[in-house]
Scaffold this active site. Structure first.
Site, PDB file in Angstrom:
ATOM      1  N   HIS A 149       0.829  -1.200   0.000  1.00  0.00           N
ATOM      2  CA  HIS A 149       0.000   0.000   0.000  1.00  0.00           C
ATOM      3  C   HIS A 149       0.868   1.256   0.000  1.00  0.00           C
ATOM      4  CE1 HIS A 149      -3.161  -2.829   1.223  1.00  0.00           C
ATOM      5  NE2 HIS A 149      -4.010  -1.922   0.786  1.00  0.00           N
ATOM      6  N   LYS A 153      -0.365   4.687   4.764  1.00  0.00           N
ATOM      7  CA  LYS A 153      -1.260   3.744   5.431  1.00  0.00           C
ATOM      8  C   LYS A 153      -0.717   3.395   6.809  1.00  0.00           C
ATOM      9  CE  LYS A 153      -3.853  -0.532   4.727  1.00  0.00           C
ATOM     10  NZ  LYS A 153      -5.138   0.128   5.037  1.00  0.00           N
TER      11      LYS A 153
END
Length: 258
Positions: A149, A153
């Protein structure tokens, strides 16, 4: 029928994506949007963004059919509690809840419908089905799960990776999760390797590797735009709006369409 939604975290990446997606649909309208301490005159896709402290008032005045929430665990729990008290359904895409917080959400579902999902991509539902099938068909194979990600995040592994791992564990009763490896770390037969990567602006990628018998199977889902998740969350809101109180998942939405 047009479903009216309230959107929290409106100036965040997912909040913006949800409002943008709603503006292009005929079956959804944004009743209001809130964010913590927005700039004066802030708008997203023509929708005014109001302070989160006005959430209670907006629920009462605008009477939405559902609230769509992609914020953080603490704020999400508060939004859902207030929405539930008002009898409004909640679609929750926030991840990172601990066990106690999720248990509290499940208790609220006794009073209003709540749909919580770690991922609103329809492709992820297909991935979970494929993982379940592969785990059953390849009982002796090694399994590794890798998720990637963007660099902002906070939670790791991702909520989607946790859902994938739950699917694997249902098919492997003796499974033990090993998060990364360092030093001398020979692989045990029952372990499931879990790896989280954070880099750049990557929206989200999940891969399940099964290897054994001189062959390997790789099952991968890659999201190229957050609009995928926004559309799924709005589909969930439309589906959830007239449901009875209870705890639901995005899989329920997808399954109902088959």
């Amino acid at each position: 029928m047009t479903v009216a939604v309230g959107v929290t975290g409106a100036t965040g990446q997912m909040g913006r994506a949800v409002i943008d997606a709603a503006s292009a649909r005929d079956d959804v309208e944004v009743a209001f949007a809130v964010n913590r301490d927005p700039e004066e005159g802030a708008e997203v896709a023509g929708v005014p963004v109001e302070p989160a402290r006005e959430f209670d008032r907006l629920l009462a005045e605008r009477d939405p059919d559902a609230v769509v929430d992609f914020t953080g665990p603490a704020s999400s729990q508060n939004y859902v509690a207030v929405a539930t008290e008002a009898g409004v359904a909640s679609v929750v895409g926030t991840t990172g809840f601990d066990d106690a917080s999720e248990a509290s959400l499940r208790e609220l579902a006794e009073y209003a419908p709540i749909l919580k999902a770690s991922n609103f991509g329809r492709g992820v539902q297909a991935l979970l089905s494929a993982v379940e099938s592969a785990i059953g068909a390849l009982p002796g194979y090694d399994v590794e799960v890798t998720e990637t990600h963007h660099n902002r995040k906070r939670d790791a592994p991702s909520g989607t990776a946790k859902t994938i791992l739950e699917t694997i564990e249902q098919g492997r009763e003796d499974a033990s999760l090993v998060h990364g490896r360092e030093g001398e770390a020979p692989r045990e037969a029952s372990e499931i390797g879990v790896h989280s990567r954070r880099a750049g602006t990557i929206t989200g990628e999940h891969e399940v590797l099964l290897a054994g018998n001189h062959e390997e199977v790789r099952l991968t889902h890659r999201a190229e735009d957050r609009g995928v998740f926004a559309e799924g969350a709005l589909d969930a809101a439309v589906w959830l709006a007239d449901r009875e109180p209870g705890w639901y998942d995005f899989a329920d939405v997808v399954e109902a369409e088959r």
